[in-house]
Design an enzyme around this catalytic site. Structure first.
Site, mmCIF file in Angstrom:
data_model
loop_
_atom_site.group_PDB
_atom_site.id
_atom_site.type_symbol
_atom_site.label_atom_id
_atom_site.label_comp_id
_atom_site.label_asym_id
_atom_site.label_seq_id
_atom_site.Cartn_x
_atom_site.Cartn_y
_atom_site.Cartn_z
ATOM 1 N N LYS A 87 0.859 -1.189 0.000
ATOM 2 C CA LYS A 87 0.000 0.000 0.000
ATOM 3 C C LYS A 87 0.895 1.238 0.000
ATOM 4 O O LYS A 87 1.736 1.419 0.887
ATOM 5 C CB LYS A 87 -0.890 -0.044 1.242
ATOM 6 C CG LYS A 87 -2.156 0.746 1.130
ATOM 7 C CD LYS A 87 -3.049 0.433 2.323
ATOM 8 C CE LYS A 87 -4.337 1.194 2.276
ATOM 9 N NZ LYS A 87 -5.101 1.037 3.514
HETATM 10 O O1 G3P Z 1 -9.280 2.067 4.313
HETATM 11 C C1 G3P Z 1 -9.204 3.409 4.672
HETATM 12 C C2 G3P Z 1 -9.786 3.595 5.994
HETATM 13 O O2 G3P Z 1 -9.076 2.886 6.961
HETATM 14 C C3 G3P Z 1 -9.986 4.994 6.390
HETATM 15 O O3 G3P Z 1 -11.165 4.969 7.099
HETATM 16 O O4 G3P Z 1 -12.849 5.757 8.670
HETATM 17 O O5 G3P Z 1 -10.430 6.380 8.974
HETATM 18 O O6 G3P Z 1 -11.756 7.379 7.142
HETATM 19 P P1 G3P Z 1 -11.565 6.187 8.018
#
Ligand code: G3P
Length: 219
Positions: A87
Site C-alpha cells: 500500500k
Molecule cells: O481504508 C481506509 C480507511 O481505513 C480509512 O477509514 O474511517 O479512517 O476514514 P476512516
C-alpha cells in the site's frame, strides 16, 4: 464485488472470515496503532498473522515517503507472504514507486485517493488497486460516492485494469451504493458488514415461522 475488512484486529478478521464472505484485508498505520501493534517487527508479524487467517489480498502500508525508502519497504513487505499487496500513498514518489513495483510484478494499492486525477495517475502507473476514501470526502461535505462513480466511468472508458477499492466506508448503505455503482471491492470495518445482515421483517418472519413450527409440533 469483493469484500475486504478494514482492520488490524485479529478477532474481527476471524469473525468476518468465518462468515465465509471475506476476500481480503486492508490495514493502515492508524489501524495498527489502534490495535496497539507498534514497531517494525510487531507490525510485520501482524501481517503474517493476518495472512494465516485470510486466503486473499492483505494490504500492507509503507511508511517511507521517498522513492528509495518506499521501494525498500515495499519489497520487504511483498517478500513476507504472497498475499501481501504493498500500500503506497498517492504522492509523487508513490506513483514512481508504483510504476517500479508494477514493472517488478509486485502488487500495489494506491491509498489516500480523493480525486479522479489522482486515480488516473494510479491506474497509469499500473496500481492493482486504487483506494478512494469516500467517508472522509463525506466528512468535508463532498460527495464520496460521486467520486466512486467518476472512477468507474474513467476506468471503463480506457479499460484500466486497476480495481476500484472503495475505502473509508462508514455504514451499510455505503456498501450497497458502491455495489450499485460497480466498485470492484469495498473495504469496511466489521460493524457495517454485520449490519448488512439486519432487517426487522427477517426477525419478525423468523419468529413467526418458529412459533408456527412449535404449534404444529405441539397441537
Ligand atoms: O481504508 C481506509 C480507511 O481505513 C480509512 O477509514 O474511517 O479512517 O476514514 P476512516
Amino acid at each position: 464485488m469483493k469484500f475486504f475488512i478494514d482492520t488490524a484486529n485479529l478477532d474481527e478478521i476471524r469473525e468476518a472470515n468465518e462468515l465465509g464472505i471475506l476476500d481480503g484485508v486492508t490495514t493502515n498505520p492508524s489501524l495498527m496503532a489502534k490495535d496497539n501493534v507498534t514497531g517494525e517487527e510487531n507490525i510485520k508479524q501482524r501481517y503474517l498473522d493476518i495472512c494465516e487467517i485470510v486466503d486473499g489480498d492483505v494490504s500492507a502500508e509503507v511508511i517511507a515517503t521517498d522513492l528509495e525508502g518506499i521501494i525498500r519497504e515495499g519489497e520487504a513487505l511483498a517478500n513476507l507472504h504472497p498475499g501481501i499487496v504493498v500500500k503506497v500513498p498517492m504522492i509523487k514518489d508513490g506513483i514512481k514507486a508504483i510504476k517500479y513495483f508494477t514493472d517488478n510484478r509486485i502488487r500495489t494499492n494506491c491509498t489516500l485517493v480523493f480525486s479522479p486525477g489522482q486515480a488516473i495517475l494510479a491506474a497509469k502507473a499500473g496500481a492493482t488497486y486504487v483506494s478512494p476514501f469516500l467517508g472522509r470526502l463525506d466528512d468535508i461535505s463532498h460527495d464520496g460516492l460521486a467520486l466512486i462513480e467518476e472512477l468507474r466511468t474513467i476506468y471503463d472508458n480506457y479499460h484500466f485494469e486497476t480495481q476500484i477499492l472503495a475505502a473509508s466506508i462508514r455504514h451499510p448503505m455505503h456498501i450497497v451504493e458502491c455495489a450499485k455503482i460497480g466498485a470492484d471491492v469495498a473495504t469496511c470495518p466489521l460493524k457495517p458488514i454485520m449490519q448488512l445482515l439486519n432487517h426487522p421483517l427477517t426477525d419478525k418472519g423468523l419468529a413467526q415461522f418458529l412459533e408456527d413450527y412449535r404449534k404444529g409440533s405441539n397441537p
